[in-house]
Motif scaffolding. Structure first.
Motif, mmCIF file in Angstrom:
data_model
loop_
_atom_site.group_PDB
_atom_site.id
_atom_site.type_symbol
_atom_site.label_atom_id
_atom_site.label_comp_id
_atom_site.label_asym_id
_atom_site.label_seq_id
_atom_site.Cartn_x
_atom_site.Cartn_y
_atom_site.Cartn_z
ATOM 1 N N ILE A 193 0.850 -1.152 -0.088
ATOM 2 C CA ILE A 193 0.089 0.000 -0.013
ATOM 3 C C ILE A 193 0.842 1.331 -0.060
ATOM 4 O O ILE A 193 0.478 2.228 -0.832
ATOM 5 N N ARG A 194 2.003 1.299 0.722
ATOM 6 C CA ARG A 194 3.015 2.445 0.774
ATOM 7 C C ARG A 194 3.491 2.558 -0.435
ATOM 8 O O ARG A 194 3.508 3.827 -1.065
ATOM 9 N N ASP A 195 3.899 1.122 -1.155
ATOM 10 C CA ASP A 195 4.555 1.665 -2.500
ATOM 11 C C ASP A 195 3.598 2.221 -3.480
ATOM 12 O O ASP A 195 3.812 3.209 -4.186
ATOM 13 N N LEU A 196 2.341 1.816 -3.533
ATOM 14 C CA LEU A 196 1.313 2.324 -4.302
ATOM 15 C C LEU A 196 0.975 3.939 -4.058
ATOM 16 O O LEU A 196 0.827 4.605 -5.030
ATOM 17 N N ARG A 197 1.168 4.146 -2.833
ATOM 18 C CA ARG A 197 0.840 5.520 -2.650
ATOM 19 C C ARG A 197 1.866 6.334 -3.007
ATOM 20 O O ARG A 197 1.646 7.523 -3.534
ATOM 21 N N ASN A 198 3.242 5.986 -2.895
ATOM 22 C CA ASN A 198 4.324 6.885 -2.930
ATOM 23 C C ASN A 198 4.846 6.714 -4.423
ATOM 24 O O ASN A 198 5.357 7.740 -4.966
ATOM 25 N N ASP A 199 4.770 5.616 -4.989
ATOM 26 C CA ASP A 199 5.306 5.352 -6.517
ATOM 27 C C ASP A 199 4.408 5.088 -7.415
ATOM 28 O O ASP A 199 4.509 4.979 -8.674
ATOM 29 N N GLY A 200 3.142 4.993 -7.049
ATOM 30 C CA GLY A 200 1.976 4.746 -8.068
ATOM 31 C C GLY A 200 1.929 2.940 -8.712
ATOM 32 O O GLY A 200 1.237 2.670 -9.213
ATOM 33 N N ARG A 201 2.934 2.540 -7.946
ATOM 34 C CA ARG A 201 2.870 0.956 -8.397
ATOM 35 C C ARG A 201 3.445 0.164 -7.209
ATOM 36 O O ARG A 201 4.335 0.733 -6.113
ATOM 37 N N VAL A 202 3.195 -1.057 -7.036
ATOM 38 C CA VAL A 202 3.560 -1.956 -6.142
ATOM 39 C C VAL A 202 4.863 -2.464 -6.579
ATOM 40 O O VAL A 202 5.286 -3.223 -7.660
ATOM 41 N N HIS A 203 5.948 -2.463 -5.721
ATOM 42 C CA HIS A 203 7.266 -2.991 -6.200
ATOM 43 C C HIS A 203 6.932 -4.711 -6.385
ATOM 44 O O HIS A 203 6.428 -5.319 -5.558
ATOM 45 N N PRO A 204 7.625 -5.117 -7.551
ATOM 46 C CA PRO A 204 7.470 -6.658 -7.675
ATOM 47 C C PRO A 204 8.033 -7.589 -6.720
ATOM 48 O O PRO A 204 7.675 -8.625 -6.313
ATOM 49 N N ALA A 205 9.031 -7.013 -5.683
ATOM 50 C CA ALA A 205 9.455 -7.782 -4.501
ATOM 51 C C ALA A 205 8.327 -8.298 -3.726
ATOM 52 O O ALA A 205 8.428 -9.293 -3.236
ATOM 53 N N TRP A 206 7.666 -7.286 -3.424
ATOM 54 C CA TRP A 206 6.553 -7.527 -2.647
ATOM 55 C C TRP A 206 5.607 -8.743 -3.166
ATOM 56 O O TRP A 206 5.373 -9.640 -2.425
ATOM 57 N N TRP A 207 5.277 -8.503 -4.318
ATOM 58 C CA TRP A 207 4.514 -9.711 -5.159
ATOM 59 C C TRP A 207 5.287 -11.147 -4.768
ATOM 60 O O TRP A 207 4.702 -11.995 -4.433
ATOM 61 N N ARG A 208 6.631 -11.002 -5.401
ATOM 62 C CA ARG A 208 7.416 -12.406 -4.997
ATOM 63 C C ARG A 208 7.182 -12.964 -3.630
ATOM 64 O O ARG A 208 7.216 -14.129 -3.353
ATOM 65 N N GLY A 209 7.299 -11.996 -2.780
ATOM 66 C CA GLY A 209 7.385 -12.541 -1.350
ATOM 67 C C GLY A 209 6.050 -13.041 -0.846
ATOM 68 O O GLY A 209 5.959 -13.873 -0.134
ATOM 69 N N VAL A 210 5.072 -12.251 -1.125
ATOM 70 C CA VAL A 210 3.692 -12.620 -0.762
ATOM 71 C C VAL A 210 3.146 -13.915 -1.407
ATOM 72 O O VAL A 210 2.873 -14.757 -0.827
#
Length: 258
Positions: A193-210
């Protein structure tokens, strides 16, 4: 200079976020074990393997928070040197994770809110997930955005023992392990959520981890309920008290501390 200021502010904000997340994760783990100790459910009278496992686990928590602190506001040179010690410690943690799971199954002392055969499969899978994500973080250590997010996810994979001691595990039934894992995913979701607010996208590392952490649940059910799971349980407990424990029945709750 004006163009450099926003970038510097963003980096500082990023550092604060990861330091706070690491701190909250560490507090969660310590609080869980401290709560059970205060309630008399845990003592220092446990067998030596339990103590060694506890030292390895808590040692990782200390290293994890220290490394985040060094990376976000300390000495990067020391962070890199200590990183190789942390890598070796991660190997120890994997070994101890397997050792304590096998020991518990052999003694027939699986926590009463876990089904023994499921616990025997699911617990090592969390350790393997930790190893996978930690290895990925080390390999991507020169890409700090990937490195720090993957390390956070790796530690989230093994936060269950501390988090589970805070949650009402006996009330969760046969899905206690799965629910704890799902709750632990709140940490990377906050990061997303923080990435989405700050950068407009979710960093792919979060997706890999989740995805890696979430896969523990279906893989655990698949293996535990298969002939492979049956074979592993028999092979691990054969000749030990755990062989007399029904693999798909909950054990009796422990007596209340006096």
């Amino acid at each position: 200079m004006a163009t450099l200021a926003p970038a510097a502010d963003a980096a500082t904000s990023d550092d604060r976020f990861f330091m706070r997340m690491a701190t909250v994760m560490a507090i969660t783990i310590v609080a869980g074990f401290a709560l059970h100790f205060a309630m008399g459910r845990s003592t220092f009278a446990a067998r030596p393997l339990v103590h060694v496992h506890g030292i390895a686990f808590m040692g990782w928590v200390v290293l994890f928070v220290t490394q985040v602190r060094l990376a976000t506001g300390g000495s990067l040179a020391l962070h890199r040197r200590l990183g190789w010690i942390a890598a070796g410690w991660a190997v120890l943690l994997v070994i101890m994770g397997f050792a304590i799971t096998i020991d518990v199954a052999r003694l027939g002392k699986t926590p009463f809110f876990f089904l023994p055969q499921y616990f025997l499969i699911a617990n090592p899978l969390t350790v393997l997930c930790f190893a996978l994500l930690t290895t990925a973080a080390i390999r991507l250590r020169h890409s700090s955005d990937w490195h720090k997010r993957l390390h956070i996810c790796a530690t989230i994979a093994i936060i269950g023992p501390g988090l589970g001691r805070i949650l009402p595990m006996p009330l969760m039934g046969r899905y206690a392990f799965d629910i704890v894992l799902a709750v632990s995913l709140l940490f990377p979701v906050i990061g997303m959520i923080r990435d989405l607010r700050n950068d407009g996208r979710v960093h792919p590392a979060w997706w890999r981890g989740v995805i890696a952490i979430a896969l523990i649940v279906p893989l655990s059910h698949l293996i535990a309920n298969s002939p492979i799971g049956n074979y592993l349980y028999v092979a691990v407990t054969d000749g030990y008290p755990g062989a007399t424990v029904q693999p798909w029945e909950f054990g009796p709750p422990p007596p209340m501390p006096s």
